[in-house]
Design a protein around this motif. Structure first.
Motif, mmCIF file in Angstrom:
data_model
loop_
_atom_site.group_PDB
_atom_site.id
_atom_site.type_symbol
_atom_site.label_atom_id
_atom_site.label_comp_id
_atom_site.label_asym_id
_atom_site.label_seq_id
_atom_site.Cartn_x
_atom_site.Cartn_y
_atom_site.Cartn_z
ATOM 1 N N VAL A 47 1.173 -0.820 -0.005
ATOM 2 C CA VAL A 47 0.306 0.180 0.314
ATOM 3 C C VAL A 47 0.742 0.965 0.345
ATOM 4 O O VAL A 47 0.971 1.978 1.110
ATOM 5 N N PHE A 48 0.264 2.115 -1.178
ATOM 6 C CA PHE A 48 1.808 3.224 -1.082
ATOM 7 C C PHE A 48 0.934 4.312 -0.389
ATOM 8 O O PHE A 48 0.310 4.472 0.251
ATOM 9 N N TRP A 49 2.045 4.889 0.560
ATOM 10 C CA TRP A 49 2.300 5.923 1.575
ATOM 11 C C TRP A 49 2.158 5.436 2.379
ATOM 12 O O TRP A 49 2.701 6.158 3.744
ATOM 13 N N PHE A 50 1.396 4.374 2.521
ATOM 14 C CA PHE A 50 1.166 3.771 4.033
ATOM 15 C C PHE A 50 2.390 2.334 4.061
ATOM 16 O O PHE A 50 2.673 2.153 5.645
ATOM 17 N N GLY A 51 2.403 1.593 3.616
ATOM 18 C CA GLY A 51 3.297 0.600 4.216
ATOM 19 C C GLY A 51 3.775 -0.443 2.533
ATOM 20 O O GLY A 51 2.455 -0.864 2.262
ATOM 21 N N SER A 52 5.441 -0.414 2.446
ATOM 22 C CA SER A 52 5.147 -1.085 0.838
ATOM 23 C C SER A 52 7.769 -1.114 0.921
ATOM 24 O O SER A 52 7.496 -1.293 2.196
ATOM 25 N N ARG A 53 7.144 -1.519 -0.738
ATOM 26 C CA ARG A 53 9.035 -1.981 -0.209
ATOM 27 C C ARG A 53 9.796 -0.910 -1.477
ATOM 28 O O ARG A 53 8.802 -0.947 -2.553
ATOM 29 N N GLU A 54 11.030 -0.108 -0.658
ATOM 30 C CA GLU A 54 11.798 0.354 -1.909
ATOM 31 C C GLU A 54 12.810 0.064 -1.590
ATOM 32 O O GLU A 54 13.710 0.139 -1.306
ATOM 33 N N ASP A 55 13.301 -0.149 -2.921
ATOM 34 C CA ASP A 55 14.598 -1.171 -2.645
ATOM 35 C C ASP A 55 15.431 -1.981 -2.209
ATOM 36 O O ASP A 55 16.362 -2.575 -1.200
ATOM 37 N N GLY A 56 14.286 -2.860 -1.190
ATOM 38 C CA GLY A 56 14.168 -4.152 -0.549
ATOM 39 C C GLY A 56 13.866 -3.188 1.061
ATOM 40 O O GLY A 56 13.865 -4.299 1.785
ATOM 41 N N LYS A 57 14.011 -2.515 1.606
ATOM 42 C CA LYS A 57 13.966 -1.639 1.943
ATOM 43 C C LYS A 57 12.008 -1.532 2.725
ATOM 44 O O LYS A 57 11.388 -0.453 1.822
ATOM 45 N N ARG A 58 11.295 -1.696 3.887
ATOM 46 C CA ARG A 58 10.636 -0.877 4.009
ATOM 47 C C ARG A 58 10.509 0.516 4.263
ATOM 48 O O ARG A 58 10.832 1.505 4.825
ATOM 49 N N THR A 59 8.745 1.156 3.648
ATOM 50 C CA THR A 59 9.006 2.875 3.496
ATOM 51 C C THR A 59 7.559 3.356 3.687
ATOM 52 O O THR A 59 6.571 2.340 3.258
ATOM 53 N N GLY A 60 7.180 4.189 4.337
ATOM 54 C CA GLY A 60 5.715 4.547 4.565
ATOM 55 C C GLY A 60 5.592 4.607 6.069
ATOM 56 O O GLY A 60 6.718 4.928 6.775
ATOM 57 N N TYR A 61 4.285 5.925 5.894
ATOM 58 C CA TYR A 61 3.636 6.403 7.410
ATOM 59 C C TYR A 61 3.542 5.345 8.191
ATOM 60 O O TYR A 61 4.360 5.875 9.098
ATOM 61 N N CYS A 62 3.401 4.345 7.988
ATOM 62 C CA CYS A 62 3.441 3.496 9.196
ATOM 63 C C CYS A 62 4.458 1.993 9.759
ATOM 64 O O CYS A 62 4.767 2.602 11.214
ATOM 65 N N VAL A 63 5.264 2.297 8.862
ATOM 66 C CA VAL A 63 7.382 2.082 9.360
ATOM 67 C C VAL A 63 7.519 3.225 10.143
ATOM 68 O O VAL A 63 8.256 3.586 11.333
ATOM 69 N N CYS A 108 -0.767 -1.305 12.030
ATOM 70 C CA CYS A 108 -0.783 -0.482 10.851
ATOM 71 C C CYS A 108 -1.162 -0.589 8.917
ATOM 72 O O CYS A 108 -0.363 -0.880 8.633
ATOM 73 N N GLY A 109 -2.131 0.264 8.955
ATOM 74 C CA GLY A 109 -2.865 0.401 7.518
ATOM 75 C C GLY A 109 -3.719 0.996 7.547
ATOM 76 O O GLY A 109 -4.517 1.629 8.667
ATOM 77 N N PRO A 110 -3.955 1.296 6.789
ATOM 78 C CA PRO A 110 -5.792 0.879 5.926
ATOM 79 C C PRO A 110 -6.656 0.749 5.907
ATOM 80 O O PRO A 110 -7.990 0.126 5.132
ATOM 81 N N ASN A 111 -6.918 0.758 7.408
ATOM 82 C CA ASN A 111 -7.884 -0.179 8.616
ATOM 83 C C ASN A 111 -9.064 1.222 8.830
ATOM 84 O O ASN A 111 -9.369 1.835 10.093
ATOM 85 N N ALA A 112 -10.290 0.699 7.880
ATOM 86 C CA ALA A 112 -12.036 1.246 8.374
ATOM 87 C C ALA A 112 -11.881 1.268 9.167
ATOM 88 O O ALA A 112 -12.075 0.446 9.509
ATOM 89 N N ILE A 113 -12.513 1.915 10.303
ATOM 90 C CA ILE A 113 -12.569 1.411 11.817
ATOM 91 C C ILE A 113 -14.340 1.843 11.439
ATOM 92 O O ILE A 113 -15.531 2.348 11.016
ATOM 93 N N LEU A 114 -14.842 0.434 11.879
ATOM 94 C CA LEU A 114 -16.316 0.061 11.657
ATOM 95 C C LEU A 114 -16.063 -0.263 13.467
ATOM 96 O O LEU A 114 -15.469 -1.711 14.031
ATOM 97 N N PRO A 115 -17.536 -0.158 14.316
ATOM 98 C CA PRO A 115 -17.806 -1.233 15.363
ATOM 99 C C PRO A 115 -17.953 -2.271 15.634
ATOM 100 O O PRO A 115 -17.283 -3.190 15.653
ATOM 101 N N LEU A 271 1.399 12.046 4.387
ATOM 102 C CA LEU A 271 -0.076 11.611 4.150
ATOM 103 C C LEU A 271 -1.141 13.090 3.376
ATOM 104 O O LEU A 271 -2.316 12.868 3.181
ATOM 105 N N LEU A 272 -0.669 14.187 4.508
ATOM 106 C CA LEU A 272 -1.317 15.942 4.183
ATOM 107 C C LEU A 272 -0.372 16.664 3.416
ATOM 108 O O LEU A 272 -1.387 17.098 2.337
#
Length: 289
Positions: A47-63, A108-115, A271-272
């Protein structure tokens, strides 16, 4: 970023700050994390921006947010050594079990919040750190026309809120929900197996950018609206262990998201800042009364 959106973001952060005051007692920090001097965080890799791999390394907001949380835990927990971060890869299917089994301390990820999800899976969600809405990625021209006229087949990842949103708008025969991952759905769209692929708009935008799809000329994002004309909006939250014994952990995370300066800066940077026109429109539509 336009002034209206800046006001919405500033107001939401200020509101969270009033709910979760900065002072939090030492007793609320999870003893296991402090004792082991390690926090285990599940993060997606697709998931681009939240959690992905770039040149083998983790990257993103969640990292980045995981490292910031470890720093805060180290400072507030008075540990002898800095708390380490151990990452575990999560998927749409595995995220719930990773948390409920105790394998990770949070996901951590794009998890929709639902009761109803909290009740079904026995988890807690954190306060939202981002807002998006359901959209459909389709090729301009015939695919777009087929979807708009109700003749196209729209794909989605099974057992997600996206499927539920589509079922409120499209007949069953026009929804293909066999896909297990974002990559599978995108491949099916590229191969012409489906007319459009649906997910949260921000996720689709990231997937399109990763595949170098031209959203000005060749592809478009179609917003899925409810009967009242409003989008199907989703607030994203961390997935946390459920149960009364873990309420202090939820409060600690909410306080961290609301008041930690580094957490706020990471959220803004990933993200903003430079939010796309599409994401701005969704944010504003979802923030209306």
């Amino acid at each position: 970023m336009n002034k209206k959106l800046k006001f919405i973001i500033a107001t939401s952060l200020a509101f969270l700050g009033t709910i979760f005051p900065q002072k939090i007692s030492q007793a609320q920090i999870q003893e296991k994390i402090i004792r082991k001097e390690e926090i285990t965080v599940a993060v997606r890799e697709d998931v681009f921006w939240f959690g992905s791999r770039e040149d083998g390394k983790r990257t993103g907001y969640c990292v980045d947010i995981a490292y910031a949380l470890a720093e805060r835990l180290s400072a507030t927990g008075n540990t002898l050594n800095p708390i380490r971060v151990r990452f575990v890869t999560s998927t749409v299917q595995s995220r719930w079990d990773l948390v409920t089994s105790g394998t990770v301390d949070l996901e951590c990820g794009p998890n929709a919040i639902l009761p109803e999800r909290e009740e079904k899976y026995g988890v807690y969600f954190s306060t939202p750190f981002f807002i998006s809405a359901t959209q459909i990625l389709a090729e301009r021209g015939r695919q777009e026309e087929d979807i708009n006229t109700g003749n196209g087949v729209v794909g989605a990842i099974r057992n997600t809120t996206t499927v539920g949103d589509l079922e409120k708008v499209f007949p069953e025969e026009q929804i293909e929900k066999k896909f297990l991952s974002l990559e599978q759905g995108m491949d099916a769209l590229m191969d012409g197996e489906i007319s459009g692929f649906s997910n949260d708009g921000t996720i689709l935008l990231g997937a399109a950018l990763e595949r170098n799809l031209d959203l000005e000329k060749n592809y478009t994002l179609i917003t899925v609206n409810q009967a009242n004309g409003r989008p199907f909006c989703s607030g994203y939250g961390f997935i946390l262990p459920g149960g009364k014994k873990n309420l202090s952990w939820q409060r600690y995370i909410n306080d961290f998201l609301a008041n930690d300066k580094k957490a706020q800066r990471i959220r803004f940077d990933w993200l903003l800042d430079g939010l796309s026109d599409n994401s701005q429109r969704l944010w504003e539509a979802c923030s209306k009364d």
